[in-house]
Write a protein that holds these residues in place. Structure first.
Motif, PDB file in Angstrom:
ATOM      1  N   ASN A   1       0.874  -1.172   0.000  1.00 28.52           N
ATOM      2  CA  ASN A   1       0.000   0.000   0.000  1.00 28.52           C
ATOM      3  C   ASN A   1       0.911   1.222   0.000  1.00 28.52           C
ATOM      4  OD1 ASN A   1      -2.595   1.427   2.141  1.00 28.52           O
ATOM      5  ND2 ASN A   1      -2.339   1.518  -0.050  1.00 28.52           N
ATOM      6  N   SER A   2       1.429   1.558  -1.168  1.00 26.16           N
ATOM      7  CA  SER A   2       2.425   2.624  -1.256  1.00 26.16           C
ATOM      8  C   SER A   2       1.836   3.965  -0.832  1.00 26.16           C
ATOM      9  CB  SER A   2       2.988   2.711  -2.677  1.00 26.16           C
ATOM     10  OG  SER A   2       1.956   3.023  -3.594  1.00 26.16           O
ATOM     11  N   GLU A   3       2.710   4.871  -0.516  1.00 25.54           N
ATOM     12  CA  GLU A   3       2.327   6.133   0.121  1.00 25.54           C
ATOM     13  C   GLU A   3       1.240   6.915  -0.626  1.00 25.54           C
ATOM     14  OE1 GLU A   3       2.210   8.437   3.331  1.00 25.54           O
ATOM     15  OE2 GLU A   3       3.497   6.666   3.098  1.00 25.54           O
ATOM     16  N   PRO A   4       1.285   7.016  -1.953  1.00 23.72           N
ATOM     17  CA  PRO A   4       0.231   7.793  -2.628  1.00 23.72           C
ATOM     18  C   PRO A   4      -1.171   7.217  -2.448  1.00 23.72           C
ATOM     19  CG  PRO A   4       2.116   7.470  -4.078  1.00 23.72           C
ATOM     20  CD  PRO A   4       2.331   6.575  -2.889  1.00 23.72           C
ATOM     21  N   PHE A   5      -1.254   5.946  -2.048  1.00 22.96           N
ATOM     22  CA  PHE A   5      -2.545   5.291  -1.923  1.00 22.96           C
ATOM     23  C   PHE A   5      -2.993   5.120  -0.464  1.00 22.96           C
ATOM     24  CE2 PHE A   5      -0.576   3.900  -5.873  1.00 22.96           C
ATOM     25  CZ  PHE A   5      -1.563   4.226  -6.783  1.00 22.96           C
TER      26      PHE A   5
END
Length: 349
Positions: free
Chosen positions: A155-159
């Motif tokens: 769950n990468s930072e932009p999401f």
């Protein structure tokens, strides 16, 4: 078991004043429920989505808590559920409760076209996955959840959704009827949501001991929300018609194998067999005839006067629950019940 004060909740379901569904009426009904002193309203997943009406209900109220009661868990990914729950929780400043349930196999496989596995194990994993996702968002924990049914490791930072300062994750409530799912609710959930197909004796002698036995005493007390089986005579029907309407509902639930445990508790297993036989033949209209008056009064509070219904509900379930949840067609009982609860405002246990 909880030490909390009794509250009155209300369901925003499909049988509302408007035929267009709960989304068009949820805001107005929630505002009215808040003005009458309700503690919470619950959206249901029957003919309509449970999350969308919660937006309207939260947007038209200031203090009322809104929960899904319930959202069908196995029809959705835990990540989707977590995203919707968080969005509603953040939008309302912490007034959202995530209530989930398993539904039965036929609904999951044939209505939602989703896989069916071992429901107890899968639900335990569902709750674990939701908590892992919330911990990643709210506490910056590493997202590393691996299970038999669900896996979440990215769950990468932009999401990642923004979390308002000081906000904690929404509580997770679990609905159940059977003993194993009820035990899981006591073990893992923050609250228990009863089905409306329930009796005072089944709650006292079956549900509460199971929840207590599996609850870790170091955890916070379990919130016990009981959906009160209430039918009040509508303006265009006689009391006998109201009773027959209630018998039809009991017949529908009583025909379902997943709910047989409640009938068995009262020595009514043969009634389930007959109701199930009628359902397989498609003879739905004949089911009410199989329900006698004693069984009706065991399962349902049917009154012409809303205050009389409120008195009986408080007598049956007040000493056992932390919240009494009224069904969607019993709005007229909200005011007398909240008044009675206010008069007897003492800890329930």
């Amino acid at each position: 078991m909880t030490g909390q004060h009794l509250s009155v909740d209300y369901s925003l379901g499909k049988t509302l004043v408007s035929r267009t569904g709960p989304l068009s009426t949820a805001g107005a009904l929630a505002a009215r429920a808040e003005s009458l002193g309700c503690g919470r309203v619950w959206t249901t997943e029957t003919a309509c989505d449970p999350f969308l009406p919660a937006v309207a209900a939260l947007g038209t109220t200031n203090q009322l808590v809104v929960g899904t009661g319930v959202a069908v868990a196995f029809a959705r990914s835990p990540m989707i559920i977590a995203q919707q729950a968080h969005d509603l929780h953040a939008f309302s400043g912490g007034r959202f409760v995530l209530g989930i349930g398993s539904q039965i196999k036929a609904h999951i496989t044939r209505r939602y076209s989703m896989p069916w596995g071992k429901p107890i194990a899968r639900m335990g994993e569902m709750i674990g996955a939701l908590r892992a996702i919330f911990a990643h968002w709210y506490d910056d924990a590493t997202l590393d959840f691996e299970g038999e049914y669900y896996s979440f490791t990215f769950n990468s930072e932009p999401f990642r959704p923004p979390v308002p300062p000081g906000l904690r994750p929404p509580p997770i409530y679990l609905a159940s009827v059977g003993p194993r799912m009820t035990a899981l609710a006591g073990e893992l959930a923050d609250g228990y949501l009863s089905h409306s197909f329930i009796t005072e004796a089944f709650l006292r002698e079956n549900i509460l001991p199971t929840l207590t036995r599996t609850r870790d005493p170091r955890r916070t007390p379990l919130d016990l929300v009981i959906t009160c089986p209430t039918v009040v005579r509508a303006a265009d029907e006689t009391l006998e018609q109201a009773r027959n309407r209630a018998k039809s509902t009991i017949g529908l639930y009583g025909s379902t194998p997943a709910y047989r445990t409640v009938l068995d508790h009262h020595g009514l297993g043969a009634l389930h067999e007959e109701l199930n036989r009628l359902s397989r033949l498609g003879r739905w209209s004949d089911m009410s005839g199989a329900i006698d008056d004693d069984t009706l009064d065991l399962f349902c509070v049917v009154r012409e006067d809303p205050k009389d219904a409120a008195i009986e509900l408080l007598r049956r379930f007040g000493p056992l629950a932390t919240s009494l949840r009224l069904p969607e067609d019993a709005m007229t009982v909200v005011e007398p019940l909240t008044a009675l609860v206010a008069e007897t405002a003492t800890p329930t246990r």
